[in-house]
Design a protein around this motif. Structure first.
Motif, PDB file in Angstrom:
ATOM      1  N   LEU A  66     -57.181 110.320  43.877  1.00 50.54           N
ATOM      2  CA  LEU A  66     -56.429 111.357  42.940  1.00 50.54           C
ATOM      3  C   LEU A  66     -55.271 111.822  43.770  1.00 50.54           C
ATOM      4  CD1 LEU A  66     -59.390 112.812  41.029  1.00 50.54           C
ATOM      5  CD2 LEU A  66     -57.524 111.685  40.109  1.00 50.54           C
ATOM      6  N   ALA A  67     -55.657 112.196  45.053  1.00 48.18           N
ATOM      7  CA  ALA A  67     -54.730 112.834  46.049  1.00 48.18           C
ATOM      8  C   ALA A  67     -53.664 112.002  46.354  1.00 48.18           C
ATOM      9  CB  ALA A  67     -55.468 112.998  47.618  1.00 48.18           C
ATOM     10  N   GLU A  68     -53.830 110.624  46.285  1.00 54.42           N
ATOM     11  CA  GLU A  68     -52.557 109.714  46.758  1.00 54.42           C
ATOM     12  C   GLU A  68     -51.772 109.836  45.140  1.00 54.42           C
ATOM     13  OE1 GLU A  68     -49.747 107.053  47.761  1.00 54.42           O
ATOM     14  OE2 GLU A  68     -51.552 108.273  49.105  1.00 54.42           O
ATOM     15  N   ASP A  69     -52.244 109.864  43.895  1.00 48.91           N
ATOM     16  CA  ASP A  69     -51.654 109.871  42.709  1.00 48.91           C
ATOM     17  C   ASP A  69     -50.796 111.175  42.672  1.00 48.91           C
ATOM     18  OD1 ASP A  69     -52.842 107.555  41.819  1.00 48.91           O
ATOM     19  OD2 ASP A  69     -54.214 108.557  40.617  1.00 48.91           O
ATOM     20  N   ARG A  70     -51.295 112.274  43.333  1.00 53.86           N
ATOM     21  CA  ARG A  70     -50.597 113.536  43.232  1.00 53.86           C
ATOM     22  C   ARG A  70     -49.423 113.332  44.234  1.00 53.86           C
ATOM     23  NH1 ARG A  70     -55.663 115.663  42.778  1.00 53.86           N
ATOM     24  NH2 ARG A  70     -56.071 115.884  45.085  1.00 53.86           N
TER      25      ARG A  70
END
Length: 193
Positions: A66-70
């Motif tokens: 999720l952090a990488e997507d953000r």
């Protein structure tokens, strides 16, 4: 999701993966089924280690994804903003040129090369912008006061800007009428306009 529910889901995916291996049409899913199986296996192992129900908020792998997507979305948003700023500057330069006010009082800015590139094949006022950029480059005005910006312009500005420099009598590429070797195709003195 409890460890038992996770195990049942894993077994169901495992069964489908096994059946898909026998069916050529279903087996050609680009590895999606194997990835799903590996993810369920990871969750089952996670729950077996913790003994607690599954919580995606506590799953480090999910949180990192999720952090990488953000991060990717932030980079894409930044890219879109930069593209919009370039398009806005191209429109601004075209409007100023169309009004006949694109002269030495308008300072060049970082990114004007990209704005100028957008004007190719879409705006008849591009020649006025070429002359203006050539003048700013030749006189080291605006953001071309910085030597690094002038050096970068050698690769960023199109041939018509260099042609405008030649029309103005500015030395280009190896012309050392200024008594020094030029850093890039620049004039050593002010252009007469």
């Amino acid at each position: 999701m409890t460890p038992i529910e996770a195990m049942k889901a894993f077994e169901a995916v495992e069964l489908h993966a096994h059946l898909d291996r026998r069916d050529e049409a279903a087996a050609d899913d680009g590895g999606r089924r194997e990835a799903e199986l590996a993810e369920w296996q990871r969750i089952v192992q996670l729950l077996a280690a913790t003994g607690r129900p599954y919580d995606p908020d506590a799953d480090a792998v999910v949180q990192e994804e999720l952090a990488e997507d953000r991060r990717r979305e932030e980079v894409e948003q930044q890219r879109r903003q930069e593209q919009q700023q370039i398009a806005d500057r191209a429109d601004e330069l075209a409007a100023i040129a169309g009004a006949g006010r694109l002269n030495r009082t308008v300072a060049s800015r970082l990114g004007d090369e990209a704005a100028r590139a957008l004007m190719d094949d879409r705006d008849y006022r591009v020649a006025a912008v070429d002359d203006w950029l050539a003048h700013a480059l030749a006189t080291h005005s605006g953001h071309y006061a910085d030597p690094d910006s002038r050096a970068a312009a050698a690769t960023l500005l199109p041939a018509p800007v260099r042609t405008a420099l030649v029309r103005a009598g500015a030395p280009v590429d190896g012309d050392s009428r200024c008594g020094r070797a030029p850093v890039l195709p620049l004039a050593c003195g002010p252009l007469v306009t």
